[in-house]
Design an enzyme around this catalytic site. Structure first.
Site, PDB file in Angstrom:
ATOM      1  CB  SER A   1       0.159   5.736  -0.706  1.00  0.00           C
ATOM      2  OG  SER A   1       1.495   5.654  -0.250  1.00  0.00           O
TER       3      SER A   1
ATOM      4  CG  LEU B   1      -1.942   1.178   1.206  1.00  0.00           C
ATOM      5  CD1 LEU B   1      -2.912   1.065   0.038  1.00  0.00           C
ATOM      6  CD2 LEU B   1      -2.695   1.266   2.520  1.00  0.00           C
ATOM      7  CE1 TYR B   2       6.288   5.169   1.253  1.00  0.00           C
ATOM      8  CE2 TYR B   2       7.560   3.424   0.201  1.00  0.00           C
ATOM      9  CZ  TYR B   2       7.439   4.744   0.608  1.00  0.00           C
ATOM     10  OH  TYR B   2       8.466   5.623   0.366  1.00  0.00           O
ATOM     11  CB  ALA B   3       4.448   0.608  -3.709  1.00  0.00           C
TER      12      ALA B   3
END
Length: 340
Positions: free
Chosen positions: A160, A156-158
């Protein structure tokens, strides 16, 4: 108001990269407003120590503010009329995004929207924002190129950060806001983040404690020294993108646009296995590591390597600090800061 008459906004100024960028801008005579919420994702005292160094500059002003505070962000932009913004604040970390995904949407998506809206309101001349090598996700072609599609993130970091790139492009297209995204590749160096491998490994090796080594040490990372990152950021800031009149919607190039938008990799293009990093740390510390070899971690990309041809051609800069030199500088800082 001319660009040079207005302060530069640096978000995440108490963070690792933000602190170094703010310091560099101050050193060349810029006025800087540094924004940070000083959250406790990692040791707040380290953030406060960075801020104390920035506060020694007469041309630095600190704003303690959360990016997700819409009203506060609107007031900040209205007060200062920022023409240039370096947006480095974010909820960072791949593994933490598996634990607290909501933090990533709040900081990285909602927060970035407020930055873009602020830039639109002041008719900013350039917003430079941090992306990440993590956006390449399941891409297997090396080195990673900004001209490759990045639609398969594995955290999810990527996701975002890919969302940030898409949001910036839409503002560039709709409102003519010059926007440049920078995909950083595994940044390290003095004043680095305590949640990163180099910091964690150093602390554990000195304490004689085992270190968790995922993928049994065979992950390969394009480690990029902080001074190279800062040089790239500042050079890019001075070169707002222009629209590419040759861009073709029938064969769309992800690396450019008919809008004033660009994206660049900033990496060393010399990927190194985790086991080699550990060897260099052992040599610099004069102490052997106790390794706990583990399988790959969910969300991890197994290898990163930056194609920086566009950065070299358009910005005139190529990162070049070797990992061996960078590790020695990091360890020297670590020992001085921790008095160990």
């Amino acid at each position: 108001m001319a660009d040079r008459d207005a302060a530069v906004l640096v978000t995440g100024a108490a963070g690792f990269i933000g602190y170094h960028v703010a310091e560099r801008l101050l050193a060349r005579g810029e006025r800087v407003v540094g924004l940070d919420n000083l959250n406790d994702y990692y040791d707040v005292s380290l953030k406060e120590a960075r801020l104390a160094r920035l506060a020694a500059h007469a041309d630095f002003e600190f704003a303690r503010l959360d990016l997700a505070d819409r009203a506060g962000m609107e007031r900040l932009f209205a007060e200062h009329g920022f023409a240039r913004v370096v947006h480095l604040a974010a909820q960072a970390g791949v593994r933490y995004s598996l634990v607290n995904p909501h933090a990533y949407v709040r900081a990285n998506v909602v927060g970035f929207l407020h930055v873009l809206e602020g830039c639109r309101s002041t008719k900013a001349s350039h917003v430079v924002f941090a992306s990440t090598s993590s956006v390449y996700g399941l891409n297997a072609r090396m080195p990673f190129s900004v001209h490759d599609n990045v639609d398969h993130p594995v955290s999810l970091y990527a996701a975002s950060k890919k969302a940030n790139e898409l949001m910036a492009h839409s503002y560039a297209y709709l409102f003519g806001l010059p926007s440049t995204g920078l995909r950083f590749f595994t940044v390290y160096g003095p004043w680095g983040r305590p949640d990163m491998a180099m910091f964690l490994f150093t602390k554990a090796i000195l304490a004689g404690k085992p270190i968790d080594v995922f993928n049994r040490g065979h992950n390969r990372r394009d480690f990029t020294y902080i001074d190279d990152i800062v040089e790239g950021v500042v050079r890019v800031l001075d070169r707002p993108p222009i629209a590419n009149p040759a861009w073709d919607g029938d064969a769309p190039d992800p690396g450019s646009s008919p809008a004033p938008y660009r994206v660049f990799n900033i990496g060393n293009r010399q990927p190194v296995e985790t086991l080699e990093l550990i060897r260099l740390l052992e040599a610099a510390l004069g102490k052997r590591a106790v390794m706990n070899l583990l399988p790959p971690q969910p969300g991890d990309v197994l290898e990163t390597c930056a194609d920086v041809d566009d950065l070299v051609r358009e910005v005139g800069f190529r990162p070049a600090t070797s990992l061996a030199d960078g590790v020695e500088r990091f360890i020297a800082w670590y020992r001085e800061y921790h008095r160990c």
